[in-house]
Write a protein that holds these residues in place. Structure first.
Motif, PDB file in Angstrom:
ATOM      1  N   MET A 205       3.534   1.748  16.468  1.00 19.49           N
ATOM      2  CA  MET A 205       4.545   1.414  15.470  1.00 19.49           C
ATOM      3  C   MET A 205       4.053   1.909  14.117  1.00 19.49           C
ATOM      4  SD  MET A 205       6.011  -2.339  14.491  1.00 19.49           S
ATOM      5  CE  MET A 205       7.617  -2.491  13.759  1.00 19.49           C
ATOM      6  N   LEU A 206       4.905   2.599  13.401  1.00 21.77           N
ATOM      7  CA  LEU A 206       4.536   3.067  12.070  1.00 21.77           C
ATOM      8  C   LEU A 206       4.519   1.897  11.094  1.00 21.77           C
ATOM      9  CD1 LEU A 206       6.712   6.299  11.899  1.00 21.77           C
ATOM     10  CD2 LEU A 206       4.234   6.159  12.269  1.00 21.77           C
ATOM     11  N   ALA A 207       3.609   1.958  10.132  1.00 20.46           N
ATOM     12  CA  ALA A 207       3.548   0.919   9.103  1.00 20.46           C
ATOM     13  C   ALA A 207       4.882   0.818   8.377  1.00 20.46           C
ATOM     14  CB  ALA A 207       2.410   1.209   8.134  1.00 20.46           C
ATOM     15  N   ALA A 208       5.497   1.957   8.110  1.00 16.24           N
ATOM     16  CA  ALA A 208       6.784   1.965   7.411  1.00 16.24           C
ATOM     17  C   ALA A 208       7.867   1.232   8.203  1.00 16.24           C
ATOM     18  CB  ALA A 208       7.218   3.400   7.119  1.00 16.24           C
ATOM     19  N   GLN A 209       7.770   1.224   9.531  1.00 17.61           N
ATOM     20  CA  GLN A 209       8.735   0.498  10.354  1.00 17.61           C
ATOM     21  C   GLN A 209       8.597  -1.014  10.183  1.00 17.61           C
ATOM     22  OE1 GLN A 209       7.526   2.716  14.017  1.00 17.61           O
ATOM     23  NE2 GLN A 209       9.731   2.643  14.448  1.00 17.61           N
TER      24      GLN A 209
ATOM     25  N   LYS B  30       0.855  -1.197   0.000  1.00 16.98           N
ATOM     26  CA  LYS B  30       0.000   0.000   0.000  1.00 16.98           C
ATOM     27  C   LYS B  30       0.884   1.237   0.000  1.00 16.98           C
ATOM     28  CE  LYS B  30      -3.910  -2.225   0.718  1.00 16.98           C
ATOM     29  NZ  LYS B  30      -4.843  -2.407  -0.327  1.00 16.98           N
ATOM     30  N   THR B  31       0.367   2.286  -0.597  1.00 19.10           N
ATOM     31  CA  THR B  31       0.988   3.600  -0.459  1.00 19.10           C
ATOM     32  C   THR B  31       0.242   4.302   0.657  1.00 19.10           C
ATOM     33  OG1 THR B  31       1.569   3.659  -2.794  1.00 19.10           O
ATOM     34  CG2 THR B  31       1.544   5.770  -1.618  1.00 19.10           C
ATOM     35  N   VAL B  32       0.970   4.697   1.694  1.00 20.97           N
ATOM     36  CA  VAL B  32       0.337   5.277   2.878  1.00 20.97           C
ATOM     37  C   VAL B  32       1.049   6.570   3.262  1.00 20.97           C
ATOM     38  CG1 VAL B  32      -0.416   3.027   3.765  1.00 20.97           C
ATOM     39  CG2 VAL B  32       1.797   3.946   4.472  1.00 20.97           C
ATOM     40  N   GLU B  33       0.373   7.362   4.039  1.00 17.01           N
ATOM     41  CA  GLU B  33       1.029   8.541   4.607  1.00 17.01           C
ATOM     42  C   GLU B  33       2.144   8.079   5.536  1.00 17.01           C
ATOM     43  OE1 GLU B  33      -1.399  11.621   6.315  1.00 17.01           O
ATOM     44  OE2 GLU B  33      -3.074  11.095   5.002  1.00 17.01           O
ATOM     45  N   ASP B  34       3.180   8.874   5.633  1.00 18.14           N
ATOM     46  CA  ASP B  34       4.320   8.516   6.480  1.00 18.14           C
ATOM     47  C   ASP B  34       3.920   8.243   7.923  1.00 18.14           C
ATOM     48  OD1 ASP B  34       6.003   8.831   4.304  1.00 18.14           O
ATOM     49  OD2 ASP B  34       6.527  10.890   4.811  1.00 18.14           O
ATOM     50  N   ARG B  35       2.897   8.911   8.394  1.00 23.56           N
ATOM     51  CA  ARG B  35       2.488   8.788   9.803  1.00 23.56           C
ATOM     52  C   ARG B  35       1.481   7.661  10.052  1.00 23.56           C
ATOM     53  NH1 ARG B  35      -1.039  14.245   9.452  1.00 23.56           N
ATOM     54  NH2 ARG B  35      -2.808  13.282   8.449  1.00 23.56           N
ATOM     55  N   THR B  36       1.188   6.848   9.038  1.00 23.28           N
ATOM     56  CA  THR B  36       0.235   5.755   9.190  1.00 23.28           C
ATOM     57  C   THR B  36       0.766   4.722  10.174  1.00 23.28           C
ATOM     58  OG1 THR B  36      -0.597   6.063   6.947  1.00 23.28           O
ATOM     59  CG2 THR B  36      -1.026   3.924   7.978  1.00 23.28           C
ATOM     60  N   LEU B  37      -0.032   4.415  11.159  1.00 18.94           N
ATOM     61  CA  LEU B  37       0.342   3.413  12.158  1.00 18.94           C
ATOM     62  C   LEU B  37       0.111   2.007  11.602  1.00 18.94           C
ATOM     63  CD1 LEU B  37      -1.279   5.070  15.289  1.00 18.94           C
ATOM     64  CD2 LEU B  37       1.155   5.013  14.705  1.00 18.94           C
ATOM     65  N   LEU B  38       0.853   1.059  12.130  1.00 18.29           N
ATOM     66  CA  LEU B  38       0.691  -0.328  11.698  1.00 18.29           C
ATOM     67  C   LEU B  38      -0.750  -0.791  11.906  1.00 18.29           C
ATOM     68  CD1 LEU B  38       1.771  -2.995  10.627  1.00 18.29           C
ATOM     69  CD2 LEU B  38       2.623  -3.485  12.949  1.00 18.29           C
ATOM     70  N   VAL B  39      -1.371  -0.432  13.022  1.00 18.91           N
ATOM     71  CA  VAL B  39      -2.752  -0.851  13.271  1.00 18.91           C
ATOM     72  C   VAL B  39      -3.690  -0.304  12.190  1.00 18.91           C
ATOM     73  CG1 VAL B  39      -3.400   1.036  14.867  1.00 18.91           C
ATOM     74  CG2 VAL B  39      -4.513  -1.206  15.059  1.00 18.91           C
ATOM     75  N   GLN B  40      -3.449   0.911  11.735  1.00 21.04           N
ATOM     76  CA  GLN B  40      -4.276   1.482  10.658  1.00 21.04           C
ATOM     77  C   GLN B  40      -4.028   0.749   9.345  1.00 21.04           C
ATOM     78  OE1 GLN B  40      -2.580   5.375  11.211  1.00 21.04           O
ATOM     79  NE2 GLN B  40      -4.515   6.208  12.011  1.00 21.04           N
ATOM     80  N   PHE B  41      -2.778   0.450   9.070  1.00 17.53           N
ATOM     81  CA  PHE B  41      -2.415  -0.293   7.860  1.00 17.53           C
ATOM     82  C   PHE B  41      -3.145  -1.634   7.838  1.00 17.53           C
ATOM     83  CE2 PHE B  41       0.169  -3.230   5.405  1.00 17.53           C
ATOM     84  CZ  PHE B  41       0.562  -2.491   4.292  1.00 17.53           C
ATOM     85  N   LEU B  42      -3.148  -2.321   8.975  1.00 14.99           N
ATOM     86  CA  LEU B  42      -3.785  -3.637   9.050  1.00 14.99           C
ATOM     87  C   LEU B  42      -5.305  -3.539   8.939  1.00 14.99           C
ATOM     88  CD1 LEU B  42      -1.594  -5.138  11.900  1.00 14.99           C
ATOM     89  CD2 LEU B  42      -1.487  -5.705   9.452  1.00 14.99           C
ATOM     90  N   ARG B  43      -5.902  -2.627   9.685  1.00 10.47           N
ATOM     91  CA  ARG B  43      -7.359  -2.507   9.705  1.00 10.47           C
ATOM     92  C   ARG B  43      -7.907  -1.903   8.414  1.00 10.47           C
ATOM     93  NH1 ARG B  43     -10.264  -3.192  14.158  1.00 10.47           N
ATOM     94  NH2 ARG B  43     -11.777  -1.620  13.539  1.00 10.47           N
ATOM     95  N   GLU B  44      -7.337  -0.783   8.002  1.00  5.36           N
ATOM     96  CA  GLU B  44      -7.881  -0.054   6.858  1.00  5.36           C
ATOM     97  C   GLU B  44      -7.243  -0.481   5.536  1.00  5.36           C
ATOM     98  OE1 GLU B  44      -7.266   4.017   8.094  1.00  5.36           O
ATOM     99  OE2 GLU B  44      -8.216   3.563  10.024  1.00  5.36           O
ATOM    100  N   GLY B  45      -5.952  -0.726   5.549  1.00  4.95           N
ATOM    101  CA  GLY B  45      -5.259  -1.086   4.322  1.00  4.95           C
ATOM    102  C   GLY B  45      -5.407  -2.546   3.940  1.00  4.95           C
ATOM    103  N   ALA B  46      -5.372  -3.428   4.933  1.00  2.00           N
ATOM    104  CA  ALA B  46      -5.457  -4.867   4.663  1.00  2.00           C
ATOM    105  C   ALA B  46      -6.824  -5.445   4.989  1.00  2.00           C
ATOM    106  CB  ALA B  46      -4.372  -5.603   5.455  1.00  2.00           C
ATOM    107  N   GLY B  47      -7.708  -4.650   5.596  1.00  6.33           N
ATOM    108  CA  GLY B  47      -9.054  -5.126   5.918  1.00  6.33           C
ATOM    109  C   GLY B  47      -9.108  -6.149   7.037  1.00  6.33           C
TER     110      GLY B  47
END
Length: 162
Positions: A62-66, A15-32
């Protein structure tokens, strides 16, 4: 913006995400994958615990980018071949949940605990290791009982209840 790719529950997610996207947001919103919960956003409650490269982390801090390039396991990826993980089964069998909000994080923390410490685990150890995972519904009795049973089962030890 950052291009983030990681393996989540055995599948590649990019996913392309904002730099400040948290891992929890990536998982919930980005990966469903909505099994990972957001409880406090401050690393205090443990509802957001997932495994990153085999270790428990609080995904709300934790940031998604991390996590880019990492192997991430969520509660949805814990079961295998249609069978519940032993910790999931123990939570069900020993009534280690009430409302269920904290349950995914508790289970993920418990799996990490058992993987690190082995088993069987005693009550004092379990309670000390669960610090940082909050359940607002219970007195933790059945959660501790479930983790003790799972740790004994995973260590191949028969318990008195058997």
């Amino acid at each position: 913006m950052a291009d983030v790719t990681m393996t989540v529950n055995g599948k590649t997610v990019s996913k392309t995400v904002e730099d400040r996207t948290l891992l929890v947001q990536f998982l919930r919103e980005g990966a469903g994958l909505t099994g990972t919960h957001v409880g406090c956003d401050t690393s205090q409650c443990g509802a957001c615990v997932v495994h990153v490269d085999g270790k428990a982390v609080k995904s709300c801090t934790m940031l998604a980018a991390q996590a880019a390039g990492s192997e991430v396991t969520t509660i949805e990826g814990l079961a295998s071949g249609g069978e519940l993980h032993p910790v999931q089964a123990a939570f069900r069998e020993h009534h280690g949940l009430q409302c269920g909000f904290c349950t995914p994080g508790m289970i993920m923390a418990a799996v990490d605990m058992i993987n690190r410490l082995g088993g069987p685990l005693d009550e004092a150890t379990i309670r000390a290791e669960l610090e940082g995972n909050i359940c607002r519904c219970t007195g933790y009795h059945n959660i501790v009982k479930a983790i003790a049973a799972a740790s004994a089962e995973m260590a191949g030890v028969r318990t008195a209840a058997e």
